[in-house]
Design a protein around this motif. Structure first.
Motif, PDB file in Angstrom:
ATOM      1  N   ASN A 120     -23.462  15.823   5.941  1.00  0.00           N
ATOM      2  CA  ASN A 120     -22.121  16.168   5.470  1.00  0.00           C
ATOM      3  C   ASN A 120     -21.719  17.562   5.944  1.00  0.00           C
ATOM      4  OD1 ASN A 120     -19.678  16.218   4.194  1.00  0.00           O
ATOM      5  ND2 ASN A 120     -20.469  15.569   2.205  1.00  0.00           N
ATOM      6  N   GLU A 121     -21.578  17.700   7.237  1.00  0.00           N
ATOM      7  CA  GLU A 121     -21.216  18.980   7.842  1.00  0.00           C
ATOM      8  C   GLU A 121     -19.847  19.459   7.370  1.00  0.00           C
ATOM      9  OE1 GLU A 121     -22.438  16.357   9.497  1.00  0.00           O
ATOM     10  OE2 GLU A 121     -24.302  17.113  10.373  1.00  0.00           O
ATOM     11  N   ARG A 122     -18.909  18.529   7.186  1.00  0.00           N
ATOM     12  CA  ARG A 122     -17.550  18.898   6.777  1.00  0.00           C
ATOM     13  C   ARG A 122     -17.555  19.620   5.428  1.00  0.00           C
ATOM     14  NH1 ARG A 122     -13.190  20.338   9.105  1.00  0.00           N
ATOM     15  NH2 ARG A 122     -12.804  21.717   7.381  1.00  0.00           N
ATOM     16  N   ALA A 123     -18.329  19.111   4.484  1.00  0.00           N
ATOM     17  CA  ALA A 123     -18.387  19.750   3.161  1.00  0.00           C
ATOM     18  C   ALA A 123     -18.987  21.151   3.267  1.00  0.00           C
ATOM     19  CB  ALA A 123     -19.198  18.893   2.193  1.00  0.00           C
ATOM     20  N   LEU A 124     -19.944  21.336   4.162  1.00  0.00           N
ATOM     21  CA  LEU A 124     -20.526  22.665   4.358  1.00  0.00           C
ATOM     22  C   LEU A 124     -19.471  23.620   4.913  1.00  0.00           C
ATOM     23  CD1 LEU A 124     -22.890  24.670   4.396  1.00  0.00           C
ATOM     24  CD2 LEU A 124     -23.485  23.778   6.662  1.00  0.00           C
ATOM     25  N   LEU A 125     -18.740  23.181   5.909  1.00  0.00           N
ATOM     26  CA  LEU A 125     -17.679  24.026   6.474  1.00  0.00           C
ATOM     27  C   LEU A 125     -16.633  24.376   5.414  1.00  0.00           C
ATOM     28  CD1 LEU A 125     -17.188  22.343   9.965  1.00  0.00           C
ATOM     29  CD2 LEU A 125     -18.130  24.617   9.497  1.00  0.00           C
ATOM     30  N   ASP A 126     -16.287  23.419   4.586  1.00  0.00           N
ATOM     31  CA  ASP A 126     -15.317  23.676   3.517  1.00  0.00           C
ATOM     32  C   ASP A 126     -15.846  24.732   2.542  1.00  0.00           C
ATOM     33  OD1 ASP A 126     -13.578  21.827   4.616  1.00  0.00           O
ATOM     34  OD2 ASP A 126     -14.088  20.225   3.194  1.00  0.00           O
ATOM     35  N   ALA A 127     -17.108  24.633   2.171  1.00  0.00           N
ATOM     36  CA  ALA A 127     -17.716  25.598   1.232  1.00  0.00           C
ATOM     37  C   ALA A 127     -17.739  27.002   1.830  1.00  0.00           C
ATOM     38  CB  ALA A 127     -19.122  25.156   0.849  1.00  0.00           C
ATOM     39  N   VAL A 128     -18.105  27.103   3.101  1.00  0.00           N
ATOM     40  CA  VAL A 128     -18.171  28.418   3.759  1.00  0.00           C
ATOM     41  C   VAL A 128     -16.760  29.000   3.879  1.00  0.00           C
ATOM     42  CG1 VAL A 128     -18.756  29.636   5.894  1.00  0.00           C
ATOM     43  CG2 VAL A 128     -20.318  27.907   4.974  1.00  0.00           C
ATOM     44  N   CYS A 129     -15.791  28.200   4.263  1.00  0.00           N
ATOM     45  CA  CYS A 129     -14.410  28.694   4.364  1.00  0.00           C
ATOM     46  C   CYS A 129     -13.904  29.145   3.006  1.00  0.00           C
ATOM     47  CB  CYS A 129     -13.501  27.615   4.952  1.00  0.00           C
ATOM     48  SG  CYS A 129     -13.772  27.333   6.711  1.00  0.00           S
ATOM     49  N   ALA A 130     -14.223  28.403   1.960  1.00  0.00           N
ATOM     50  CA  ALA A 130     -13.797  28.805   0.607  1.00  0.00           C
ATOM     51  C   ALA A 130     -14.437  30.136   0.224  1.00  0.00           C
ATOM     52  CB  ALA A 130     -14.170  27.717  -0.401  1.00  0.00           C
ATOM     53  N   ALA A 131     -15.682  30.310   0.570  1.00  0.00           N
ATOM     54  CA  ALA A 131     -16.372  31.575   0.251  1.00  0.00           C
ATOM     55  C   ALA A 131     -15.744  32.736   0.988  1.00  0.00           C
ATOM     56  CB  ALA A 131     -17.854  31.459   0.576  1.00  0.00           C
ATOM     57  N   PHE A 132     -15.373  32.553   2.235  1.00  0.00           N
ATOM     58  CA  PHE A 132     -14.776  33.645   2.977  1.00  0.00           C
ATOM     59  C   PHE A 132     -13.364  33.939   2.510  1.00  0.00           C
ATOM     60  CE2 PHE A 132     -18.471  33.409   5.588  1.00  0.00           C
ATOM     61  CZ  PHE A 132     -18.618  34.703   6.047  1.00  0.00           C
ATOM     62  N   ASP A 133     -12.701  32.968   1.886  1.00  0.00           N
ATOM     63  CA  ASP A 133     -11.412  33.242   1.252  1.00  0.00           C
ATOM     64  C   ASP A 133     -11.605  34.124   0.019  1.00  0.00           C
ATOM     65  OD1 ASP A 133      -9.940  31.848   3.083  1.00  0.00           O
ATOM     66  OD2 ASP A 133      -9.769  30.020   1.852  1.00  0.00           O
ATOM     67  N   VAL A 134     -12.731  33.933  -0.675  1.00  0.00           N
ATOM     68  CA  VAL A 134     -13.024  34.688  -1.884  1.00  0.00           C
ATOM     69  C   VAL A 134     -13.623  36.047  -1.550  1.00  0.00           C
ATOM     70  CG1 VAL A 134     -14.454  34.752  -3.970  1.00  0.00           C
ATOM     71  CG2 VAL A 134     -13.340  32.627  -3.278  1.00  0.00           C
ATOM     72  N   PHE A 135     -14.540  36.065  -0.573  1.00  0.00           N
ATOM     73  CA  PHE A 135     -15.248  37.287  -0.184  1.00  0.00           C
ATOM     74  C   PHE A 135     -14.943  37.639   1.259  1.00  0.00           C
ATOM     75  CE2 PHE A 135     -18.062  34.816  -3.051  1.00  0.00           C
ATOM     76  CZ  PHE A 135     -17.984  35.615  -4.168  1.00  0.00           C
ATOM     77  N   PRO A 136     -13.714  38.087   1.579  1.00  0.00           N
ATOM     78  CA  PRO A 136     -13.347  38.343   2.994  1.00  0.00           C
ATOM     79  C   PRO A 136     -14.148  39.476   3.605  1.00  0.00           C
ATOM     80  CG  PRO A 136     -11.579  39.013   1.519  1.00  0.00           C
ATOM     81  CD  PRO A 136     -12.639  38.390   0.659  1.00  0.00           C
TER      82      PRO A 136
END
Length: 172
Positions: free
Chosen positions: A156-172
Motif C-alpha cells: 500500500n504505497e499510496r497510503a504511505l505517501l498520503d501519511a508522509v504528505c500529511a505529516a509534512f503539512d503538519v511539520f513543514p
C-alpha cells in the motif's frame, strides 16, 4: 494529538536476526547475479565482495530455505507492528551523519563495519517488502538525526505517501 499523530511504542524483530537473514540472502543473491548471471570473476572485486562470494558459494540450500522462511516471518512481524497505524517513523541509521572515511562505527559497544552499520535499520524492510520512504529532517545540525524512514503497510504505497504528505503539512 489534534492533528491525528501519536507516538506509540512498537516491537520490531531483533536486529541480529535481521542481520543474519540479510547477510545470507545478500551473499546468495550477489553470487548468483554477479558470478553466475553476469559471468564476472571474484578477482574483479574487492576483498569484502570476494568474501561474500565465498560465503555465497558455500551456503547450503537448507540454510537458504530457512532464510527465505525467516523473511516471510519478518513480513508478518512488521505487519503486526503496523496494525492500527498509518505508518512507522524510525531513524534511517544508527549513527549521526557518517563520514565516508570511517571504516567502522561503535554501535552498542561493538564495532560494526561501515556498510553493515548503514543498512542496519533499513535491511528489515528490504526483506519484509514493506514500502519505505526516507526523508530529511530539515534544519538539523551535525549532532542530530538528519534523516528518518517512513514505513507503510505491505502493498500500500499510496497510503504511505498520503501519511508522509500529511505529516509534512503538519511539520513543514
Amino acid at each position: 494529538s489534534k492533528r491525528g499523530f501519536q507516538i506509540v511504542e512498537i516491537r520490531l524483530p531483533d536486529l541480529k536476526e535481521v542481520a543474519h537473514a540479510h547477510f545470507v540472502h545478500f551473499c546468495d543473491q550477489a553470487t548468483k547475479l554477479h558470478l553466475d548471471e553476469f559471468g564476472y570473476t571474484p578477482m574483479m572485486f574487492g576483498t569484502e565482495a570476494q568474501e561474500a562470494f565465498r560465503m555465497g558459494r558455500s551456503l547450503e540450500i537448507s540454510e537458504i530455505g530457512r532464510v527465505e522462511n525467516r523473511r516471510k516471518e519478518l513480513r508478518s512481524r512488521v505487519d503486526s507492528a503496523l496494525e492500527g497505524l498509518d505508518a512507522l517513523l524510525i531513524p534511517t541509521m544508527p549513527v549521526l551523519r557518517p563520514h565516508l572515511k570511517n571504516d567502522s562505527f561503535l554501535i552498542g559497544g561493538k564495532s560494526m563495519g561501515f556498510t553493515a552499520s548503514l543498512v542496519l535499520f533499513t535491511s528489515l524492510f528490504n526483506h519484509s517488502g514493506h514500502p519505505v520512504l526516507t526523508t530529511p529532517n530539515p534544519g538539523t545540525t551535525p549532532d542530530q538525526l538528519h534523516s528518518v524512514q517512513w514505513v507503510g503497510h505491505w502493498g500500500n504505497e499510496r497510503a504511505l505517501l498520503d501519511a508522509v504528505c500529511a505529516a509534512f503539512d503538519v511539520f513543514p
